[in-house]
Design an enzyme around this catalytic site. Structure first.
Site, mmCIF file in Angstrom:
data_model
loop_
_atom_site.group_PDB
_atom_site.id
_atom_site.type_symbol
_atom_site.label_atom_id
_atom_site.label_comp_id
_atom_site.label_asym_id
_atom_site.label_seq_id
_atom_site.Cartn_x
_atom_site.Cartn_y
_atom_site.Cartn_z
ATOM 1 N N CYS A 117 0.896 -1.196 -0.002
ATOM 2 C CA CYS A 117 0.116 -0.144 0.070
ATOM 3 C C CYS A 117 1.015 1.225 -0.137
ATOM 4 O O CYS A 117 2.031 1.331 -0.443
ATOM 5 C CB CYS A 117 -0.997 -0.011 1.227
ATOM 6 S SG CYS A 117 -0.202 -0.012 2.860
ATOM 7 N N ASP B 59 -8.631 3.789 0.542
ATOM 8 C CA ASP B 59 -7.607 4.222 1.782
ATOM 9 C C ASP B 59 -8.413 4.698 2.986
ATOM 10 O O ASP B 59 -8.984 5.770 3.059
ATOM 11 C CB ASP B 59 -6.599 5.346 1.354
ATOM 12 C CG ASP B 59 -5.552 5.617 2.463
ATOM 13 O OD1 ASP B 59 -5.405 5.115 3.355
ATOM 14 O OD2 ASP B 59 -4.599 6.383 1.856
ATOM 15 N N ARG C 207 -3.573 -0.650 5.061
ATOM 16 C CA ARG C 207 -4.105 -1.681 4.181
ATOM 17 C C ARG C 207 -3.108 -2.877 4.150
ATOM 18 O O ARG C 207 -3.689 -4.097 3.991
ATOM 19 C CB ARG C 207 -4.357 -1.254 2.860
ATOM 20 C CG ARG C 207 -5.675 -0.152 2.872
ATOM 21 C CD ARG C 207 -5.875 0.429 1.475
ATOM 22 N NE ARG C 207 -4.717 1.493 1.413
ATOM 23 C CZ ARG C 207 -4.593 2.406 0.502
ATOM 24 N NH1 ARG C 207 -5.506 2.472 -0.685
ATOM 25 N NH2 ARG C 207 -3.719 3.332 0.377
#
Length: 177
Positions: free
Chosen positions: A9, A139, A15
């Site tokens: 990420c 996100d 993430r």
């Protein structure tokens, strides 16, 4: 030699460590934990050395996952070259990985994480969307707990497809060393 998977990420604190945790459990449940190694990184060094975000840690723990003990770091060309599968959380991450890859073979091992979710939009074939960004995992950094829960749900939805992909790759590796 284990099959090596890396989730990627932006800063490697939300993430990608969430996906690392989910995949580790899914590979273990599939009986592949000794054959598959999962780690994570970020395309940026902005969070270098930081632990998993507290909100990501909380959502993972509440869902029953082990939270990886790691420090965020930026992916290197050597890491890209040494992984069998690099799973990008967004199209931007995928582009960066492909650009940073030391060769075409390494660039070819980059895939969108959500491309393994059977309910996600297709980005190839008839009726497909033309842009990989349709597969971005949102996100959660600027959001609240619900955004982290949503990111985890997207990560979980693709996990079984990734396990099956890796299972097939391992079977091919065994028959064609």
């Amino acid at each position: 030699m284990p099959y090596r998977v890396m989730t990627v990420c932006t800063g490697n604190i939300c993430r990608s460590p969430m996906a690392e945790s989910v995949l580790r459990r899914r590979f273990a449940e599939a009986g592949l934990d000794g054959e598959v190694v999962v780690d994570s990184s970020g395309i940026s060094d902005e969070e270098d050395g930081n632990p998993v975000d507290r909100r990501a840690r909380s959502v993972l723990a509440d869902a029953g996952y082990d939270v990886p003990e790691h420090r965020a770091h930026q992916v290197t060309a050597d890491e890209i070259a040494s992984r069998d599968l690099l799973l990008a959380m967004t199209a931007r991450h995928a582009r960066r990985l492909r650009t940073q890859a030391p060769d075409e073979a390494s660039a070819g091992r980059v895939a969108m994480y959500r491309s393994f979710d059977p309910a996600a939009p297709a980005v190839a074939g008839p009726g497909a969307v033309a842009d990989e960004s349709a597969l971005d995992i949102a996100d959660p950094w600027y959001g609240d707990r619900d955004d982290f829960v949503e990111a985890l749900a997207q990560i979980e939805a693709a996990a079984d497809g990734i396990v099956e992909h890796v299972r097939r790759a391992l079977a091919t590796r065994a028959t064609h060393p």
